[in-house]
Motif scaffolding. Sequence first.
Motif, PDB file in Angstrom:
ATOM      1  N   ASP A   1       3.375  13.025   8.981  1.00  0.00           N
ATOM      2  CA  ASP A   1       2.131  12.988   8.069  1.00  0.00           C
ATOM      3  C   ASP A   1       2.320  13.785   6.881  1.00  0.00           C
ATOM      4  OD1 ASP A   1      -0.503  12.680   6.972  1.00  0.00           O
ATOM      5  OD2 ASP A   1      -1.398  13.129   8.778  1.00  0.00           O
ATOM      6  N   LEU A   2       2.951  15.038   6.772  1.00  0.00           N
ATOM      7  CA  LEU A   2       3.246  15.847   5.803  1.00  0.00           C
ATOM      8  C   LEU A   2       4.111  14.908   4.905  1.00  0.00           C
ATOM      9  CD1 LEU A   2       3.015  19.525   5.352  1.00  0.00           C
ATOM     10  CD2 LEU A   2       4.925  18.179   4.622  1.00  0.00           C
ATOM     11  N   ALA A   3       5.275  14.668   5.447  1.00  0.00           N
ATOM     12  CA  ALA A   3       6.294  14.010   4.632  1.00  0.00           C
ATOM     13  C   ALA A   3       5.950  12.715   3.832  1.00  0.00           C
ATOM     14  CB  ALA A   3       7.650  13.922   5.592  1.00  0.00           C
ATOM     15  N   TYR A   4       5.232  12.054   4.625  1.00  0.00           N
ATOM     16  CA  TYR A   4       4.829  10.635   4.229  1.00  0.00           C
ATOM     17  C   TYR A   4       3.666  11.103   3.022  1.00  0.00           C
ATOM     18  CZ  TYR A   4       7.351   8.134   8.020  1.00  0.00           C
ATOM     19  OH  TYR A   4       8.002   7.580   8.824  1.00  0.00           O
ATOM     20  N   ALA A   5       3.019  11.990   3.234  1.00  0.00           N
ATOM     21  CA  ALA A   5       1.845  12.192   2.240  1.00  0.00           C
ATOM     22  C   ALA A   5       2.521  12.670   1.013  1.00  0.00           C
ATOM     23  CB  ALA A   5       0.660  13.257   2.882  1.00  0.00           C
ATOM     24  N   HIS A   6       3.251  13.707   1.138  1.00  0.00           N
ATOM     25  CA  HIS A   6       3.971  14.050  -0.112  1.00  0.00           C
ATOM     26  C   HIS A   6       4.743  12.950  -0.975  1.00  0.00           C
ATOM     27  CE1 HIS A   6       5.251  16.903  -2.920  1.00  0.00           C
ATOM     28  NE2 HIS A   6       6.662  17.185  -2.264  1.00  0.00           N
ATOM     29  N   ALA A   7       5.316  12.221  -0.386  1.00  0.00           N
ATOM     30  CA  ALA A   7       6.211  11.374  -0.737  1.00  0.00           C
ATOM     31  C   ALA A   7       5.654  10.146  -1.335  1.00  0.00           C
ATOM     32  CB  ALA A   7       7.362  10.604   0.334  1.00  0.00           C
ATOM     33  N   TRP A   8       4.413   9.580  -0.765  1.00  0.00           N
ATOM     34  CA  TRP A   8       3.946   8.310  -1.241  1.00  0.00           C
ATOM     35  C   TRP A   8       2.309   8.452  -1.542  1.00  0.00           C
ATOM     36  CZ3 TRP A   8       7.646   5.168  -2.022  1.00  0.00           C
ATOM     37  CH2 TRP A   8       8.721   5.491  -1.118  1.00  0.00           C
ATOM     38  N   VAL A   9       1.720   9.667  -1.298  1.00  0.00           N
ATOM     39  CA  VAL A   9       0.192   9.755  -1.606  1.00  0.00           C
ATOM     40  C   VAL A   9       0.220  10.807  -2.889  1.00  0.00           C
ATOM     41  CG1 VAL A   9      -2.095  10.392  -0.681  1.00  0.00           C
ATOM     42  CG2 VAL A   9      -0.539   9.267   0.881  1.00  0.00           C
ATOM     43  N   LEU A  10       0.774  11.789  -2.433  1.00  0.00           N
ATOM     44  CA  LEU A  10       0.722  13.042  -3.403  1.00  0.00           C
ATOM     45  C   LEU A  10       2.260  13.501  -3.870  1.00  0.00           C
ATOM     46  CD1 LEU A  10      -1.950  15.111  -1.329  1.00  0.00           C
ATOM     47  CD2 LEU A  10      -2.467  13.671  -3.641  1.00  0.00           C
ATOM     48  N   PRO A  11       2.954  12.626  -4.450  1.00  0.00           N
ATOM     49  CA  PRO A  11       4.299  13.110  -4.863  1.00  0.00           C
ATOM     50  C   PRO A  11       4.490  13.828  -5.831  1.00  0.00           C
ATOM     51  CG  PRO A  11       3.593  10.929  -5.641  1.00  0.00           C
ATOM     52  CD  PRO A  11       2.560  11.345  -4.947  1.00  0.00           C
TER      53      PRO A  11
ATOM     54  N   ALA B   1      -0.058   7.884   5.073  1.00  0.00           N
ATOM     55  CA  ALA B   1       0.310   8.794   5.975  1.00  0.00           C
ATOM     56  C   ALA B   1      -0.634   9.061   7.140  1.00  0.00           C
ATOM     57  CB  ALA B   1       0.560  10.075   5.126  1.00  0.00           C
ATOM     58  N   ALA B   2      -1.587   8.757   7.192  1.00  0.00           N
ATOM     59  CA  ALA B   2      -2.631   8.965   8.124  1.00  0.00           C
ATOM     60  C   ALA B   2      -2.557   7.801   8.976  1.00  0.00           C
ATOM     61  CB  ALA B   2      -4.248   9.115   7.653  1.00  0.00           C
ATOM     62  N   GLU B   3      -2.176   6.673   8.501  1.00  0.00           N
ATOM     63  CA  GLU B   3      -2.037   5.476   9.120  1.00  0.00           C
ATOM     64  C   GLU B   3      -0.774   5.350  10.090  1.00  0.00           C
ATOM     65  OE1 GLU B   3      -1.280   0.586   8.665  1.00  0.00           O
ATOM     66  OE2 GLU B   3      -2.012   1.726   6.786  1.00  0.00           O
ATOM     67  N   PHE B   4       0.398   5.689   9.348  1.00  0.00           N
ATOM     68  CA  PHE B   4       1.506   5.580  10.129  1.00  0.00           C
ATOM     69  C   PHE B   4       2.067   6.908  10.744  1.00  0.00           C
ATOM     70  CE2 PHE B   4       1.836   1.922   7.164  1.00  0.00           C
ATOM     71  CZ  PHE B   4       2.473   0.960   8.119  1.00  0.00           C
ATOM     72  N   GLY B   5       1.554   8.073  10.363  1.00  0.00           N
ATOM     73  CA  GLY B   5       2.049   9.314  10.510  1.00  0.00           C
ATOM     74  C   GLY B   5       1.984   9.658  12.109  1.00  0.00           C
ATOM     75  N   ARG B   6       2.845   9.934  12.871  1.00  0.00           N
ATOM     76  CA  ARG B   6       2.796  10.158  14.379  1.00  0.00           C
ATOM     77  C   ARG B   6       2.769  11.351  14.720  1.00  0.00           C
ATOM     78  NH1 ARG B   6       8.000   6.703  15.725  1.00  0.00           N
ATOM     79  NH2 ARG B   6       8.664   8.182  13.809  1.00  0.00           N
ATOM     80  N   THR B   7       3.024  12.567  13.972  1.00  0.00           N
ATOM     81  CA  THR B   7       2.958  13.927  14.069  1.00  0.00           C
ATOM     82  C   THR B   7       2.563  14.425  12.787  1.00  0.00           C
ATOM     83  OG1 THR B   7       5.374  14.066  13.444  1.00  0.00           O
ATOM     84  CG2 THR B   7       4.870  13.930  15.989  1.00  0.00           C
TER      85      THR B   7
ATOM     86  N   ARG C   1       0.749  -1.133   0.089  1.00  0.00           N
ATOM     87  CA  ARG C   1       0.018  -0.145  -0.158  1.00  0.00           C
ATOM     88  C   ARG C   1       0.855   1.166  -0.034  1.00  0.00           C
ATOM     89  NH1 ARG C   1      -2.610   0.942   4.514  1.00  0.00           N
ATOM     90  NH2 ARG C   1      -4.047   2.556   3.263  1.00  0.00           N
ATOM     91  N   ILE C   2       2.006   1.290   0.404  1.00  0.00           N
ATOM     92  CA  ILE C   2       3.017   2.087   0.635  1.00  0.00           C
ATOM     93  C   ILE C   2       3.341   2.741  -0.734  1.00  0.00           C
ATOM     94  CG2 ILE C   2       5.164   3.121   1.347  1.00  0.00           C
ATOM     95  CD1 ILE C   2       4.799   1.323   3.693  1.00  0.00           C
ATOM     96  N   TYR C   3       3.761   1.635  -1.726  1.00  0.00           N
ATOM     97  CA  TYR C   3       4.120   2.094  -2.814  1.00  0.00           C
ATOM     98  C   TYR C   3       3.246   2.179  -3.976  1.00  0.00           C
ATOM     99  CZ  TYR C   3       8.746   0.454  -1.212  1.00  0.00           C
ATOM    100  OH  TYR C   3       9.934   0.315  -0.265  1.00  0.00           O
ATOM    101  N   ALA C   4       1.883   1.859  -3.497  1.00  0.00           N
ATOM    102  CA  ALA C   4       0.788   1.773  -4.570  1.00  0.00           C
ATOM    103  C   ALA C   4      -0.094   3.134  -4.682  1.00  0.00           C
ATOM    104  CB  ALA C   4      -0.458   0.818  -4.252  1.00  0.00           C
TER     105      ALA C   4
END
Length: 232
Positions: free
Chosen positions: A186-196, A176-182, A159-162
């Motif tokens: 959340d922003l760093a993961y969302a930009h990298a994997w959800v909205l790159p 990002a919502a699942e794994f982000g702790r702050t 799911r991360i790569y998809a």
Amino acid sequence: IDSRIREDHDTLCIGLAIVELVHELCVNSAPSASRVLRWYNRHYLEEELAEWWQQASQWADDPKALAGDSPFWEPLCRLALSDCRQEVLALLQRLAKADGDGQVMKIVEFLRRSPSLQQMEVAGATRAEFNQAVAEIQGMARRLLEDSPAGHPMRRLLRIYAGCEQSAFEANEDVAAEFGRTWIEDLAYAHAWVLPDLSRTELGDLLRAVARRRTAETIDDTDRALFAAFSL
């Protein structure tokens, strides 16, 4: 160490991190998704990355790691979110030796064909080239998800790569919502994997979207300075 010296040192480190972030966003021409994640890893996750590797490595040779509740998958997914492709690949290659049905080897082959975000940045990929490569990686990951057995723990990694649709992000159903702790994770993961594919000028919109789903989080002066940097 004297408390005042420690406080001054911490303030200096924070200031330098913010200056570096502004440089990454405003001067560096590489796609911002990889740069923001690399900056976050360096300033927030340096020690945890080593811990996650150690935790996952303890289980990588154990057939019990294939179980859904194994302690192997959480640190492995966090390494993947941090763009530690080589480390994830090495761990999965070890686990694949114990996998009788070959599902793990499918992810190994997928990762062998997929560059990391940082590798694309180092190679000097243009924004168009970066977006095209990410789209191809997401497509391969989605096909693997479709073919993977329901309930298999590797689905969480895939799911991360998809990636996901915008609607999933808005519904807080993304990785990002699942794994982000702050908020910043959340922003760093969302930009990298959800909205790159977002441009630097669109990061302010992403920041506001993340803030709307993290209303319970306490904000301090450092956070406000980071808000300003991301909103430039």
